[in-house]
Design a protein around this motif. Sequence first.
Motif, short mmCIF file in Angstrom:
data_model
loop_
_atom_site.label_atom_id
_atom_site.label_comp_id
_atom_site.label_asym_id
_atom_site.label_seq_id
_atom_site.Cartn_x
_atom_site.Cartn_y
_atom_site.Cartn_z
N PHE A 144 -11.13 -36.28 -20.02
CA PHE A 144 -12.09 -35.92 -21.11
C PHE A 144 -12.19 -34.61 -21.17
N THR A 145 -12.69 -33.99 -22.18
CA THR A 145 -13.15 -32.50 -22.51
C THR A 145 -14.55 -32.63 -22.90
N GLU A 146 -15.30 -31.71 -22.33
CA GLU A 146 -16.96 -31.57 -22.81
C GLU A 146 -17.13 -30.26 -23.08
N THR A 147 -17.55 -29.87 -24.29
CA THR A 147 -18.06 -28.78 -24.73
C THR A 147 -19.56 -28.73 -24.89
N ARG A 148 -20.33 -27.41 -24.63
CA ARG A 148 -21.56 -27.49 -24.54
C ARG A 148 -21.88 -26.20 -25.39
N ALA A 149 -22.80 -26.02 -26.29
CA ALA A 149 -23.14 -24.72 -26.85
C ALA A 149 -24.66 -24.39 -26.67
N THR A 150 -25.25 -23.27 -26.46
CA THR A 150 -26.66 -23.00 -26.19
C THR A 150 -26.89 -21.80 -27.07
#
Length: 113
Positions: free
Chosen positions: A92-98
């Motif tokens: 799976f691919t996980e993307t986080r933006a802050t």
Amino acid sequence: MTEQQIADRHLLTAPPKASDRRSISGTSTTHAQALPPEVLADVLGKAMSPDCGHRYQRAASDKPDGRYRGTATATWSIAWTAAPALGDEGEFTETRATAWTAWVGEVQVLNTN
């Protein structure tokens, strides 16, 4: 994290992927984002974050609230395998933006000529 920090805290590790573009000095990596905040703070202390190479050209006094604004985004591609008895695996691919803000009150100039 160093190999010693990983060993001292009995952290889970995995060998670095051949496709990993980061500079990894040891033989294994650990997923620091999964650590409880108090453990991560203990391991890292007040260490400085690596520099992304961006340099501000002027103070932020003309920006809203006197701050620069932006978003930092990180993406991980994860391949996992369960114990052989379970015979399960996946990817799976996980993307986080802050969102972030930076107050820049003074800019210094270095003339190398």
